[in-house]
Design a protein around this motif. Structure first.
Motif, PDB file in Angstrom:
ATOM      1  N   ASP A  92       0.792  -1.230   0.000  1.00  0.00           N
ATOM      2  CA  ASP A  92       0.000   0.000   0.000  1.00  0.00           C
ATOM      3  C   ASP A  92       0.825   1.282   0.000  1.00  0.00           C
ATOM      4  O   ASP A  92       0.322   2.336  -0.343  1.00  0.00           O
ATOM      5  N   ASN A 116       2.031   2.158  -4.125  1.00  0.00           N
ATOM      6  CA  ASN A 116       1.050   2.023  -5.210  1.00  0.00           C
ATOM      7  C   ASN A 116       0.325   3.322  -5.513  1.00  0.00           C
ATOM      8  O   ASN A 116      -0.878   3.313  -5.714  1.00  0.00           O
ATOM      9  N   GLN A 161      -3.443   3.791  -6.800  1.00  0.00           N
ATOM     10  CA  GLN A 161      -4.453   4.479  -5.983  1.00  0.00           C
ATOM     11  C   GLN A 161      -5.177   5.553  -6.794  1.00  0.00           C
ATOM     12  O   GLN A 161      -6.392   5.688  -6.729  1.00  0.00           O
ATOM     13  N   GLN A 186      -8.029  -1.794  -2.711  1.00  0.00           N
ATOM     14  CA  GLN A 186      -8.015  -0.413  -3.193  1.00  0.00           C
ATOM     15  C   GLN A 186      -9.372   0.005  -3.778  1.00  0.00           C
ATOM     16  O   GLN A 186      -9.868   1.085  -3.500  1.00  0.00           O
TER      17      GLN A 186
END
Ligand SMILES: C[S@@+](CC[C@H](N)C(=O)[O-])C[C@H]1O[C@@H](n2cnc3c(N)ncnc32)[C@H](O)[C@@H]1O
Length: 231
Positions: free
Chosen positions: A15, A18, A22, A48
């Motif tokens: 996370d 990315n 996103q 996401q």
């Protein structure tokens, strides 16, 4: 390292690597023409897309081939996460008797081994697909220096696969992601899960570090919205 493993290995800190994923996931959901109640998501990763769903849903089925990613995805009585490969016949058996208001996919279908076949199956279970895929022009300068082809699908193959079954609207967007140092730039590629490539051999890696003179990474994505099914 196989393509699949490149996502699994970095699953826990995915996370933070990315940013482009996103941005495109948000844009994909923002641009939906209606709010679907029954959703199938392909290549869900850690969630996401699900995090951007703000309306009431009846059923959300999320598919990913990486067990580690599936473990990170939110689950509840409306949200089912299935560890499956969207190119496998097992996956087609799972969905074959179902109907979905919409199939959504963000930053995942560029890995399909047979996108035309996959879209053909999806056309039997939904009238609407909204997806965003990276294209083979992602990291194009790196590919040029290393003389390696992109492991992901090109724009033409993506357009052909969708257009075989649906009238579609396509929108291509290029992104440049800037870095303060080459070290950060190369680290991002490894950890983002976008490249999927095995490590470069020492000589090629050295050439790349020497010759890559951009302070940014290049990404290209294509947004696909199906309008109607072809008969
Ligand atoms: C770059 S990530 C994107 C994740 C998420 N959709 C997002 O927007 O952040 C790509 C995801 O697709 C999954 N994936 C790649 N190939 C797949 C396949 N053949 N079947 C199912 N999932 C796949 C990977 O495991 C990974 O979680």
């Amino acid at each position: 390292m196989s393509e699949k493993n490149s996502f699994s290995k970095y699953a826990n800190h995915y996370d933070s690597y990315n940013i482009i994923q996103q941005i495109v996931a948000k844009a994909l959901i923002r641009e939906l023409s209606f709010k679907p109640k029954k959703i199938l998501e392909l290549g869900c990763g850690s969630g996401q897309i699900y995090r951007n769903i703000t309306w009431d849903i009846e059923k959300y089925t999320a598919i990913d081939s990486s067990l580690q990613m599936c473990e990170l995805h939110h689950k509840d009585k409306k949200v089912e996460v299935i560890c499956a490969n969207f190119d496998d016949s097992d996956f087609f058996n799972i969905i074959k008797d179902k109907k979905y208001d919409m199939v959504i996919s963000s930053s995942a279908l560029q890995w399909s081994k047979d996108l035309t076949k996959l879209i053909g199956y999806l056309s039997k279970v939904t009238n609407n697909i909204n997806a965003v895929l990276f294209t083979s022009n992602t990291f194009k300068t790196i590919q040029k220096i290393t003389e390696q082809d992109s492991p992901i699908l090109d724009e033409k193959s993506i357009k052909n696969a969708f257009s075989k079954y649906f009238d579609c609207t396509f929108e291509k967007i290029e992104y440049k992601l800037q870095f303060d140092s080459k070290k950060e730039l190369f680290s991002y590629i490894k950890k983002s899960g976008v490249s999927g490539k095995s490590a470069l051999d020492f000589k090629v890696a050295k050439k790349l570090h020497k010759e890559y003179n951009l302070n940014y990474l290049e990404f290209e994505v294509i947004f696909v919205k199906t309008n109607s099914k072809k008969s």
